[in-house]
Design a protein around this motif. Structure first.
Motif, PDB file in Angstrom:
ATOM      1  N   THR A  14     -98.288  58.893  12.691  1.00 24.13           N
ATOM      2  CA  THR A  14     -96.880  58.576  12.546  1.00 24.13           C
ATOM      3  C   THR A  14     -96.611  58.359  11.062  1.00 24.13           C
ATOM      4  OG1 THR A  14     -95.022  57.317  13.450  1.00 24.13           O
ATOM      5  CG2 THR A  14     -96.976  56.053  12.816  1.00 24.13           C
ATOM      6  N   THR A  15     -95.335  58.328  10.693  1.00 26.36           N
ATOM      7  CA  THR A  15     -94.945  58.028   9.318  1.00 26.36           C
ATOM      8  C   THR A  15     -93.830  56.989   9.340  1.00 26.36           C
ATOM      9  OG1 THR A  15     -93.355  59.856   9.318  1.00 26.36           O
ATOM     10  CG2 THR A  15     -95.543  60.304   8.386  1.00 26.36           C
ATOM     11  N   THR A  16     -93.685  56.304   8.218  1.00 29.67           N
ATOM     12  CA  THR A  16     -92.608  55.345   8.057  1.00 29.67           C
ATOM     13  C   THR A  16     -92.246  55.260   6.580  1.00 29.67           C
ATOM     14  OG1 THR A  16     -91.806  53.155   8.711  1.00 29.67           O
ATOM     15  CG2 THR A  16     -94.078  53.289   7.862  1.00 29.67           C
ATOM     16  N   ASP A  17     -91.164  54.543   6.274  1.00 34.27           N
ATOM     17  CA  ASP A  17     -90.634  54.599   4.912  1.00 34.27           C
ATOM     18  C   ASP A  17     -91.065  53.470   3.983  1.00 34.27           C
ATOM     19  OD1 ASP A  17     -89.141  52.585   6.066  1.00 34.27           O
ATOM     20  OD2 ASP A  17     -87.205  53.542   5.745  1.00 34.27           O
ATOM     21  N   LYS A  21     -94.057  48.430   6.434  1.00 34.60           N
ATOM     22  CA  LYS A  21     -93.837  48.890   7.807  1.00 34.60           C
ATOM     23  C   LYS A  21     -95.072  49.610   8.343  1.00 34.60           C
ATOM     24  CE  LYS A  21     -88.831  49.439   7.359  1.00 34.60           C
ATOM     25  NZ  LYS A  21     -87.742  50.442   7.343  1.00 34.60           N
ATOM     26  N   ALA A  22     -95.717  50.406   7.496  1.00 38.86           N
ATOM     27  CA  ALA A  22     -96.936  51.107   7.908  1.00 38.86           C
ATOM     28  C   ALA A  22     -98.019  50.099   8.283  1.00 38.86           C
ATOM     29  CB  ALA A  22     -97.424  52.030   6.792  1.00 38.86           C
ATOM     30  N   GLU A  23     -98.176  49.055   7.475  1.00 41.12           N
ATOM     31  CA  GLU A  23     -99.180  48.031   7.774  1.00 41.12           C
ATOM     32  C   GLU A  23     -98.853  47.305   9.074  1.00 41.12           C
ATOM     33  OE1 GLU A  23     -99.714  45.526   4.333  1.00 41.12           O
ATOM     34  OE2 GLU A  23    -100.505  47.204   3.151  1.00 41.12           O
ATOM     35  N   ALA A  24     -97.580  47.015   9.311  1.00 38.92           N
ATOM     36  CA  ALA A  24     -97.187  46.337  10.552  1.00 38.92           C
ATOM     37  C   ALA A  24     -97.450  47.227  11.770  1.00 38.92           C
ATOM     38  CB  ALA A  24     -95.721  45.931  10.491  1.00 38.92           C
ATOM     39  N   LEU A  25     -97.117  48.508  11.670  1.00 45.88           N
ATOM     40  CA  LEU A  25     -97.380  49.431  12.772  1.00 45.88           C
ATOM     41  C   LEU A  25     -98.885  49.542  13.037  1.00 45.88           C
ATOM     42  CD1 LEU A  25     -94.826  52.268  11.942  1.00 45.88           C
ATOM     43  CD2 LEU A  25     -94.745  50.736  13.928  1.00 45.88           C
ATOM     44  N   ALA A  26     -99.667  49.648  11.974  1.00 44.53           N
ATOM     45  CA  ALA A  26    -101.119  49.766  12.105  1.00 44.53           C
ATOM     46  C   ALA A  26    -101.709  48.510  12.737  1.00 44.53           C
ATOM     47  CB  ALA A  26    -101.743  50.028  10.735  1.00 44.53           C
ATOM     48  N   ARG A  27    -101.372  47.365  12.193  1.00 42.01           N
ATOM     49  CA  ARG A  27    -101.923  46.094  12.674  1.00 42.01           C
ATOM     50  C   ARG A  27    -101.535  45.838  14.127  1.00 42.01           C
ATOM     51  NH1 ARG A  27    -104.581  42.040  10.835  1.00 42.01           N
ATOM     52  NH2 ARG A  27    -104.475  42.764   8.690  1.00 42.01           N
ATOM     53  N   ALA A  80     -91.377  51.469  20.591  1.00 42.12           N
ATOM     54  CA  ALA A  80     -90.729  50.158  20.610  1.00 42.12           C
ATOM     55  C   ALA A  80     -90.724  49.503  19.232  1.00 42.12           C
ATOM     56  CB  ALA A  80     -91.434  49.248  21.616  1.00 42.12           C
ATOM     57  N   ALA A  81     -91.795  49.707  18.461  1.00 44.44           N
ATOM     58  CA  ALA A  81     -91.948  49.010  17.178  1.00 44.44           C
ATOM     59  C   ALA A  81     -91.355  49.762  15.992  1.00 44.44           C
ATOM     60  CB  ALA A  81     -93.441  48.748  16.919  1.00 44.44           C
TER      61      ALA A  81
END
Length: 112
Positions: A14-17, A21-27, A80-81
């Motif tokens: 996935t990608t994010t801006d 946000k990337a760290e939150a999605l990963a964690r 959802a996230a």
């Protein structure tokens, strides 16, 4: 080290801006055991069609290591996230991998 076929192992992207946000999605995915590991790369430049225009954006990519059995739950979690209207969520089968790594992957995500 022995390489073996990897039925059921996936990488999901996935990608994010933003890095945050990337760290939150990963964690979130790793803490929920939907992925054994998530790697973040970026910033990178994405060029894409969106709403009848060609857009360019700086993004961060998250690469998850998971299993086919956990994919649906990971996808639901990301939908959802994620704050994108249409987030990139792409799964790619892993053809082969080291036996020890694949065993670790399976252990960390557990059964669906």
């Amino acid at each position: 080290m022995t390489s073996i076929p990897a039925p059921g192992a996936l990488t999901v992207t996935t990608t994010t801006d933003s890095r945050e946000k990337a760290e939150a999605l990963a964690r979130g995915a790793v803490e929920a055991r939907l992925a054994a590991c998530a790697q973040i790369t970026g910033p990178l430049t994405s060029v894409y069609h969106w709403k009848s225009a060609v857009e360019t954006a700086e993004e961060w990519q998250v690469l998850y290591k998971t299993t086919a059995a956990r994919y649906a739950a990971l996808e639901a979690h990301l939908l959802a996230a994620h704050d994108y209207e249409t987030p990139e969520i792409l799964a790619t089968p892993v053809v082969r991998g080291s036996a020890a790594y694949l065993e670790w992957l399976e252990t960390e995500v557990g059964p669906a």
